[in-house]
Write an enzyme that holds these catalytic residues in place. Structure first.
Site, PDB file in Angstrom:
ATOM      1  N   ASN A 133      59.380  33.857 102.323  1.00  0.00           N
ATOM      2  CA  ASN A 133      58.449  34.703 101.577  1.00  0.00           C
ATOM      3  C   ASN A 133      57.362  35.177 102.529  1.00  0.00           C
ATOM      4  O   ASN A 133      56.991  34.484 103.464  1.00  0.00           O
ATOM      5  CB  ASN A 133      57.824  33.923 100.423  1.00  0.00           C
ATOM      6  CG  ASN A 133      58.768  33.840  99.227  1.00  0.00           C
ATOM      7  OD1 ASN A 133      59.706  34.621  99.121  1.00  0.00           O
ATOM      8  ND2 ASN A 133      58.512  32.893  98.344  1.00  0.00           N
ATOM      9  N   ARG A 149      65.533  34.437  98.213  1.00  0.00           N
ATOM     10  CA  ARG A 149      65.768  33.744  99.490  1.00  0.00           C
ATOM     11  C   ARG A 149      67.125  33.025  99.493  1.00  0.00           C
ATOM     12  O   ARG A 149      67.886  33.187 100.454  1.00  0.00           O
ATOM     13  CB  ARG A 149      64.612  32.793  99.798  1.00  0.00           C
ATOM     14  CG  ARG A 149      63.335  33.549 100.208  1.00  0.00           C
ATOM     15  CD  ARG A 149      62.151  32.609 100.277  1.00  0.00           C
ATOM     16  NE  ARG A 149      61.973  31.926  99.000  1.00  0.00           N
ATOM     17  CZ  ARG A 149      61.390  30.740  98.870  1.00  0.00           C
ATOM     18  NH1 ARG A 149      60.943  30.093  99.926  1.00  0.00           N
ATOM     19  NH2 ARG A 149      61.259  30.203  97.678  1.00  0.00           N
TER      20      ARG A 149
END
Ligand SMILES: [Zn+2]
Ligand SMILES: [Zn+2]
Ligand SMILES: [Zn+2]
Length: 780
Positions: free
Chosen positions: A44, A26
């Site tokens: 996520n 990320r």
């Protein structure tokens, strides 16, 4: 688009699947987005990482391509799904918190070696982590071995007890930082510390425990060192007295020791290195690589103590993989250290501080430990290269729990419990098989307890609730008992899979295949469909089912498990069976001849076996090489080492009968004759290897002539033998066969669970009827 016209924004949803969580994916996407004129978010998501990104088409295309090309080193992208979604009015690009979704398919990264950035910090005198043995970041460091529960965050790791200092906390919260959400992050102010102990466990106060430990090793003492997955026993590999003393203290254990060296060039002092071997040594996994020793060590180098790996043309070598190892090795320059599992013989490696004094205190002079507990015991991985390709020996630290793809999906989640000796289980869902780290001999209570605990942990980590359990046909394997009890208690579907069928399926799955092949499965022993102990098997089959089409002629295994420990028993049994008088052969006493004879005659505690592994044992004992084995497969390994540098000169006779039974009595007769004539043992060992190659070639050729099958899969622990794996491959390939070998999981029982899953998947898909394991062929 005409000049002057404003580009029309588009919004794209990109779902990235694979090993993309807990690897800094990320923050990577966040950093990447700042380089493009785009907005949106990343978070996520079930099955991976979800990106929504908005901008003009060209920017989106370039951004999407960069995600794939520049993905973080620890990530592995299995699939990308992209679709257009409605344009929104967001400004900037953000990292959004995860949606709390129970089906989250979190893939935990293995414990991988220190990254280049951390290495630079470790030796940068200006850095606040200079010389700190526990630094790590999102790209490296401990993972599996510190996990106590799921989801993966600091509270559920053994780092929970360490409260981050302000500086670490700031890095941890900063999406642009390499340590953003690096759960095990630490520094000298807030993280774990080293502690030196006496063998009795008393703390030894020192400002530099590592330096004291290193000095002790250089003085010739033996140390216990707490690493990533357990304690190693350490000594100076050049010091014959120290290595000899370590062997003496470890008593029954004759296993070769691995050595750790500072860098790849150091390994080249003692070993020949191929490019692939260099690559493996330096890979993030940092396995022990079995390397060919140089015939002659360079005259300028210090020789290794002979007791490191006696009479062995190979040397197990590994490079430092944690900052602690790096700091230990750095000032040593070219000094190699023995780095062997901290345990007695077959026991599991010691991993808890509470146990270290009791279990290895008597073996060592000094203990270097630290206060970051190890939650999951994990031994080093071991691998080797045959014909330029990797042949895994043990799949553990640095590799587990990375998944392996099944050739076709499971319709329901399944747990495969594997075999007994080289414990390893697998959880399967869809096309993914998550294989555990190596758990050792599950006959040991401690190892079995770890198995039970770790099955639960993996189920939690990967959110897999099995609906079925698959196990070996052997009723007395500890994992089989576990499978039966659990299936009963939880109402799960139970599958039994014949041992050698699981080996065959494992090799197919390992190669991403499910086609009908000739399976050549040679191993120690596994329970056959007729309750004999199979181990020299030629099968025809795929993942769904098999037929046993040829095997070695049965002979009595004198004393069951005793025969495994005592290769002389196999020597006597094979000699008597072949009509040769064993008395007077190098390793046989007359009383022993009578014991084996009686067992063979009555059949009491002497099951039938077709094992090739035991045939290797017999030959090793017949030529006087190994009388008693301290570990499974020792005699066979010694036979391989002895034969390795010998030029091939012919093979021994054998008979292949009409019903495709392989009779090795002529082989044994010829070997006994050679031994009596005083032929050099190494020549006998080499000819025996050539004989096994001839047997495989003859049987496969016969099967091909009858069935037109031209593909062969090689599996079973015997194919860890590099000489045999190479020669069989070369011979079959020359004879026009397509040959498959293992490449991701070991051919030994350590790879059994993958095959069990593949069989379960095939049965679920009903590619074959579920009675596929019914006996067939010439099996009487
Ligand atoms: Zn790092
Ligand atoms: Zn800190
Ligand atoms: Zn096996």
């Amino acid at each position: 688009m005409a000049r002057g016209e404003q580009p029309v924004p588009e919004r794209r949803e990109i779902l990235v699947k694979g090993l993309v969580q807990s690897v800094g994916f990320r923050p990577f996407v966040h950093r990447l987005a700042s380089r493009f004129p785009v907005s949106g978010f990343v978070r996520n998501h079930a099955g991976g990482v979800l990106i929504e990104v908005q901008g003009d088409r060209d920017a989106l295309d370039r951004f999407a391509a960069s995600v794939l090309e520049q993905a973080p080193p620890l990530s592995r992208i299995d699939a990308v799904q992209s679709r257009m979604v409605a344009v929104q009015s967001d400004s900037g690009f953000t990292i959004r918190p995860s949606e709390d979704d129970d089906s989250l398919d979190v893939l935990i990264s293995p414990d991988v070696a220190m990254c280049e950035d951390c290495l630079a910090e470790l030796f940068d005198a200006q850095d606040r982590r200079h010389g700190y043995p526990f630094l790590n970041c999102t790209n490296c460091g401990p993972r599996l071995t510190i996990i106590q529960g799921a989801p993966y965050d600091r509270e559920r790791t053994t780092m929970a007890a360490f409260t981050m200092c302000a500086a670490c906390e700031a890095e941890y919260r900063d999406p642009r930082h390499r340590r953003f959400h690096a759960e095990p992050t630490a520094c000298p102010t807030c993280g774990p510390q080293l502690q030196l102990l006496s063998p009795g466990g008393e703390p030894v106060e020192s400002a530099d425990p590592l330096a004291l430990f290193r000095q002790a090793i250089l003085r010739g003492e033996i140390g216990a060192l707490k690493g990533i997955g357990g304690f190693h026993l350490v000594c100076d590999a050049r010091n014959s007295a120290a290595v000899g003393e370590l062997r003496r203290r470890k008593r029954r254990d004759a296993r070769p020791f691995a050595i750790m060296v500072r860098e790849v060039q150091t390994a080249a002092i003692w070993c020949d290195l191929s490019p692939r071997e260099r690559e493996l040594l330096q890979s993030q996994r940092r396995p022990i690589v079995l390397l060919r020793r140089r015939r002659e060590e360079s005259p300028h180098s210090t020789p290794l103590a002979a007791a490191v790996a006696p009479d062995n043309p190979y040397l197990g070598v590994l490079l430092p993989y944690s900052p602690l190892h790096q700091l230990l090795m750095e000032p040593l320059r070219d000094v190699p250290l023995v780095m062997t599992s901290g345990n007695h013989s077959d026991e599991p490696i010691v991993h808890r501080d509470e146990d270290v004094v009791a279990r290895v205190g008597a073996l060592v002079d000094v203990i270097l430990t630290h206060d970051r507990p190890i939650a999951v015991r994990c031994e080093d991985s071991v691998t080797r290269v045959v014909d330029g390709r990797e042949l895994p020996v043990r799949r553990s630290r640095g590799v587990a729990p990375e998944p392996v793809r099944l050739p076709f999906p499971l319709s329901e989640p399944v747990l495969a419990v594997g075999g007994q000796l080289k414990g390893c289980f697998a959880l399967g869902r869809g096309s993914r098989a998550v294989l555990s780290h190596h758990l050792g001999d599950l006959d040991h209570l401690a190892a079995f307890q770890a198995f039970e605990h770790d099955v639960g942990l993996y189920e939690q980590m990967f959110h897999i609730r099995p609906r079925g359990i698959v196990h070996d046909r052997h009723p007395d394997y500890a994992p089989t008992r576990y499978a039966r009890q659990r299936a009963e208690a939880e109402g799960l579907e139970l599958h039994a899979v014949q041992h050698h069928h699981a080996h065959l399926a494992s090799c197919l799955a390992d190669n991403g295949l499910n086609e009908t092949v000739i399976g050549v499965v040679f191993d120690g022993t596994g329970l056959g469909l007729d309750d004999a102990l199979w181990g020299g098997e030629f099968l025809i089959g795929d993942c769904g089912g098999f037929e046993r089409v040829a095997h070695l002629r049965y002979l009595r295994l004198p004393g069951g498990d005793q025969a495994i420990r005592h290769p002389w028993r196999m020597a006597v049994a094979h000699a008597l069976d072949a009509g040769c008088e064993p008395t007077g052969l190098p390793l046989v006493a007359p009383t022993e001849r009578r014991i084996v004879e009686r067992m063979a005659a009555t059949g009491l505690n002497a099951p039938n076996t077709s094992s090739v592994g035991r045939l290797f044992d017999a030959v090793a004992a017949l030529i006087g090489l190994c009388r008693t084995a301290s570990y499974e497969g020792q005699a066979a390994a010694q036979l391989e080492w002895l034969a390795t540098d010998v030029v091939a000169t012919g093979s021994y006779p054998f008979e292949l009968s009409q019903d495709r039974t392989v009779d090795t009595r002529p082989t044994i007769q010829a070997i006994v004759q050679d031994v009596r004539r005083g032929v050099e043992p190494a020549r006998v060992a080499r000819r025996f290897h050539s004989t096994v190659v001839e047997i495989v070639a003859a049987v496969c050729t016969r099967i091909r002539s009858e069935t037109e099958l031209g593909a062969v899969a090689l599996s079973g622990g015997v194919f860890l033998n590099a000489l045999l794996a190479h020669e069989v491959y070369a011979r079959l390939t020359a004879d026009g066969f397509q040959v498959y070998r293992h490449r991701q999981v070991p051919p030994s029982d350590g790879g059994l669970c993958l095959g069990q899953l593949a069989v379960a998947a095939a049965r679920q898909a009903a590619l074959r009827p579920t009675s596929a394991d019914s006996p067939a062929g010439n099996d009487r």
